[in-house]
Design a protein around this motif. Structure first.
Motif, mmCIF file in Angstrom:
data_model
loop_
_atom_site.group_PDB
_atom_site.id
_atom_site.type_symbol
_atom_site.label_atom_id
_atom_site.label_comp_id
_atom_site.label_asym_id
_atom_site.label_seq_id
_atom_site.Cartn_x
_atom_site.Cartn_y
_atom_site.Cartn_z
ATOM 1 N N GLN A 132 1.132 4.307 -2.815
ATOM 2 C CA GLN A 132 0.963 5.585 -2.491
ATOM 3 C C GLN A 132 2.249 6.439 -2.709
ATOM 4 O O GLN A 132 2.133 7.429 -3.345
ATOM 5 C CB GLN A 132 0.745 5.738 -0.977
ATOM 6 C CG GLN A 132 -0.421 6.698 -0.897
ATOM 7 C CD GLN A 132 -1.747 6.374 -1.882
ATOM 8 O OE1 GLN A 132 -2.338 5.256 -1.941
ATOM 9 N NE2 GLN A 132 -2.011 7.264 -2.708
ATOM 10 N N ALA A 161 1.681 -4.442 -5.288
ATOM 11 C CA ALA A 161 1.094 -3.283 -5.611
ATOM 12 C C ALA A 161 1.393 -2.918 -7.000
ATOM 13 O O ALA A 161 0.750 -1.885 -7.323
ATOM 14 C CB ALA A 161 2.400 -2.142 -4.773
ATOM 15 N N GLU A 164 0.772 -1.554 -0.131
ATOM 16 C CA GLU A 164 -0.053 0.005 0.013
ATOM 17 C C GLU A 164 1.003 1.317 0.036
ATOM 18 O O GLU A 164 0.583 2.333 -0.690
ATOM 19 C CB GLU A 164 -0.776 -0.076 1.135
ATOM 20 C CG GLU A 164 -1.997 1.122 1.510
ATOM 21 C CD GLU A 164 -2.897 1.232 0.316
ATOM 22 O OE1 GLU A 164 -3.180 0.123 -0.194
ATOM 23 O OE2 GLU A 164 -3.379 2.332 0.157
#
Ligand SMILES: [Zn+2]
Length: 211
Positions: free
Chosen positions: A144, A170, A140
């Motif tokens: 990001q 990811a 995550e």
């Protein structure tokens, strides 16, 4: 009116530390699914009978393959002869396995020295990163960091290092997120070509083609 390629937002995903038979094929599955090319900076000594089919698949999917040295050592400690051998042996094995000529070099650990600049006749590439060599950085968080910071002309540094599942997990969201933001994925070779920028600049380490 035809679209001006120089005004298109381009980004290049690059993967270090392969080839291997666990993580690299999973990365290739995702690239193939989304039909996007990437660039692989490979470690020469990892090219074996077992991994050559993986390398060939990279080439068949339209990816390009570049030089990340033979042994992945701190090359600033090496003699000029050792430096040149690391590069030549790796470029040779890439050519033998795929017919591709390695056009870029990523220094292991992004460690450079004047001796390396003087003895390696390829542009040096670093890249914007998401700490994806650190196993404590979650999928995550990796996603990001990439989505929040991406800009036109970026070279994104990722790792298809054996076992690096947080990046595999990811990757799909990174790709769809960047497509949603209007980016087009290209190989690092195409990135320089399409932006009209000559990568052969002495003593420079590139992370974005405009900087
Ligand atoms: Zn590496």
């Amino acid at each position: 009116m035809s679209e001006n390629i120089k005004e298109k937002k381009l980004i290049s995903f690059t993967f270090d530390d392969g080839p291997n038979t666990d993580t690299t094929p999973l990365v290739l599955d995702i690239l193939e699914k989304h039909k996007i090319p990437a660039s692989f900076f490979i470690i020469g000594k990892l090219v074996t009978e077992e991994t050559i089919p993986v390398l060939k698949r990279e080439a068949e999917l339209g990816c390009d393959i570049h030089n990340h040295s033979w042994t992945h050592s701190f090359m600033d400690k090496f003699t000029p002869e050792e430096i040149r051998k690391e590069i030549k042996d790796t470029s040779d094995v890439i050519y033998e396995a795929t017919g591709q000529t390695a056009k870029f070099f990523r220094p292991p650990y992004i460690v450079t020295s004047q001796e390396m600049f003087d003895n390696i006749d390829l542009p040096f590439i670093c890249g914007v990163n998401c700490l994806d060599w650190d196993p404590t950085v979650s999928a995550e968080k990796r996603k990001q960091l990439i989505l929040d910071n991406a800009k036109d002309g970026d070279i994104v540094l990722l790792h298809d290092l054996s076992g690096n599942m947080n990046t595999v997990n990811a990757l799909e969201d990174m790709i769809t997120g960047l497509l949603d933001k209007g980016f087009t994925f290209v190989t690092i070779t195409e990135l320089f070509e399409q932006k009209g920028i000559d990568p052969n600049v002495k003593n420079k380490v590139w992370s974005n083609v405009f900087e």
